[in-house]
Motif scaffolding. Structure first.
Motif, PDB file in Angstrom:
ATOM      1  N   UNK A 122       0.788  -1.211  -0.102  1.00  0.00           N
ATOM      2  CA  UNK A 122       0.000  -0.019  -0.037  1.00  0.00           C
ATOM      3  C   UNK A 122       0.954   1.158   0.154  1.00  0.00           C
ATOM      4  N   UNK A 123       0.812   2.105  -1.343  1.00  0.00           N
ATOM      5  CA  UNK A 123       1.569   3.385  -1.072  1.00  0.00           C
ATOM      6  C   UNK A 123       0.604   4.175  -1.334  1.00  0.00           C
ATOM      7  N   UNK A 124       0.742   5.473  -0.536  1.00  0.00           N
ATOM      8  CA  UNK A 124       0.035   6.897  -0.682  1.00  0.00           C
ATOM      9  C   UNK A 124       0.680   7.722  -1.107  1.00  0.00           C
ATOM     10  N   UNK A 125       0.237   8.557  -2.417  1.00  0.00           N
ATOM     11  CA  UNK A 125       0.888   9.631  -2.911  1.00  0.00           C
ATOM     12  C   UNK A 125      -0.034  10.715  -2.664  1.00  0.00           C
ATOM     13  N   UNK A 126       0.320  12.042  -2.893  1.00  0.00           N
ATOM     14  CA  UNK A 126      -0.540  13.081  -2.756  1.00  0.00           C
ATOM     15  C   UNK A 126      -0.554  14.076  -4.062  1.00  0.00           C
ATOM     16  N   UNK A 127      -1.734  14.378  -4.155  1.00  0.00           N
ATOM     17  CA  UNK A 127      -2.068  15.122  -5.515  1.00  0.00           C
ATOM     18  C   UNK A 127      -1.261  16.403  -5.508  1.00  0.00           C
ATOM     19  N   UNK A 128      -1.322  17.017  -4.417  1.00  0.00           N
ATOM     20  CA  UNK A 128      -0.606  18.337  -4.319  1.00  0.00           C
ATOM     21  C   UNK A 128       1.010  18.207  -4.391  1.00  0.00           C
ATOM     22  N   UNK A 129       1.804  16.978  -4.291  1.00  0.00           N
ATOM     23  CA  UNK A 129       3.051  16.798  -4.683  1.00  0.00           C
ATOM     24  C   UNK A 129       3.078  16.520  -5.861  1.00  0.00           C
ATOM     25  N   UNK A 130       2.312  15.693  -6.658  1.00  0.00           N
ATOM     26  CA  UNK A 130       2.511  15.340  -7.872  1.00  0.00           C
ATOM     27  C   UNK A 130       2.322  16.403  -8.911  1.00  0.00           C
ATOM     28  N   UNK A 131       1.055  16.989  -8.560  1.00  0.00           N
ATOM     29  CA  UNK A 131       0.804  18.350  -9.623  1.00  0.00           C
ATOM     30  C   UNK A 131       1.638  19.480  -9.591  1.00  0.00           C
ATOM     31  N   UNK A 132       2.214  19.716  -8.359  1.00  0.00           N
ATOM     32  CA  UNK A 132       3.146  20.743  -8.322  1.00  0.00           C
ATOM     33  C   UNK A 132       4.714  20.805  -8.119  1.00  0.00           C
ATOM     34  N   UNK A 133       5.259  19.434  -8.626  1.00  0.00           N
ATOM     35  CA  UNK A 133       6.329  19.222  -8.588  1.00  0.00           C
ATOM     36  C   UNK A 133       6.781  18.259  -9.770  1.00  0.00           C
ATOM     37  N   UNK A 134       8.038  17.973  -9.818  1.00  0.00           N
ATOM     38  CA  UNK A 134       8.266  16.805 -11.112  1.00  0.00           C
ATOM     39  C   UNK A 134       8.593  15.549 -10.509  1.00  0.00           C
ATOM     40  N   UNK A 135       8.388  15.262  -9.152  1.00  0.00           N
ATOM     41  CA  UNK A 135       8.450  14.052  -8.661  1.00  0.00           C
ATOM     42  C   UNK A 135       7.246  13.342  -8.397  1.00  0.00           C
ATOM     43  N   UNK A 136       7.266  12.083  -7.775  1.00  0.00           N
ATOM     44  CA  UNK A 136       6.105  11.180  -7.356  1.00  0.00           C
ATOM     45  C   UNK A 136       6.012  11.234  -6.075  1.00  0.00           C
TER      46      UNK A 136
END
Length: 252
Positions: A186-200
């Motif tokens: 189970x991984x959890x990513x953040x939309x704010x992180x992905x959409x505002x940067x070049x990283x996952x």
């Protein structure tokens, strides 16, 4: 407004196991286990499958997932990254629905056996840690790769951990820091992180310990999972049997 969404990637074209995401695991397609795990979570509000295949779309919807779009081929290649399909899904929701959930629970079909409560625990953990840019699951490595070697062009071993002449690679494993294997549980990513940067995942990856889990990348691993299910059972398989007729009549 949806805050937590599960996204299950399922591109077609697997080479290690043909149509791996639909492989028969005790009467049900592999992907069904991840869909059910997300549906049994108490914190996941939507379950979305990102696929490039109409066949996968039909199967995913049968087991209760949403497939509101088909993934473009440029995000469904052998060398495609997770960031590509995640960003595509987020941008689609922003354009078509006007809302992008912040927490995206990334569940890979190739790691099918999960406890839904651990999905809940992972989401609760990252929600409580505002410094985190993502969360990744892992289990303790039974061997420490800091004791391993690469091989040079002359076929001589070279220690992975640069050696000062003391042959650190010969020290007991207790002399090294514990290493964890990322396992896709189970991984959890953040939309704010992905959409505002070049990283996952960003530079503050929150850890989440899980049991050792098997990832399907060959027919042998499928056989092992069948044995594991027959031996130990699973809340996921129980749910599937209670709510759906057997999808495959015989094992592949």
């Amino acid at each position: 407004m949806t805050e937590t969404i599960a996204i299950i990637p399922a591109r077609s074209g697997s080479k290690s196991v043909k149509d791996k995401n639909l492989a028969n695991l005790c009467g049900y397609p592999l992907i069904a286990y991840s869909i059910v795990a997300a549906k049994l979570s108490t914190v996941v509000e939507r379950v979305v499958v990102s696929t490039d295949s109409d066949d996968y779309k039909q199967v995913s919807e049968y087991f209760g997932a949403e497939v509101p779009f088909l993934r473009p081929q440029k995000f469904a290649q052998d060398n495609s990254t997770d960031r590509g399909f995640l960003l595509h899904a987020m941008e689609w929701m922003k354009e078509m629905e006007g809302n992008v959930p912040e927490y995206w629970v990334h569940l890979r079909p190739t790691t099918p056996l999960r406890e839904p409560v651990l999905i809940d625990n992972a989401v609760e953990k990252i929600r409580a840690e505002r410094r985190a840019t993502s969360l990744r699951s892992g289990h303790k490595s039974p061997e420490n790769p800091l004791k391993w070697f690469t091989k040079d062009t002359h076929s001589f071993y070279q220690p992975i951990l640069k050696d000062d002449g003391s042959e650190r690679y010969n020290q007991p494993k207790e002399a090294f820091p514990q290493v964890y294997v990322p396992n896709g549980y189970v991984d959890v990513v953040l939309a704010s992180q992905i959409m505002r940067s070049e990283t996952t995942h960003g530079n503050q990856i929150l850890s989440f310990d899980t049991p050792v889990s098997c990832e399907v990348d060959s027919p042998d691993e499928l056989d092992y999972l069948r044995y594991q299910l027959q031996k130990d059972g699973s809340v996921l398989l129980t749910y599937l049997k209670e709510n759906f007729p057997i999808y495959y009549k015989e094992q592949n």
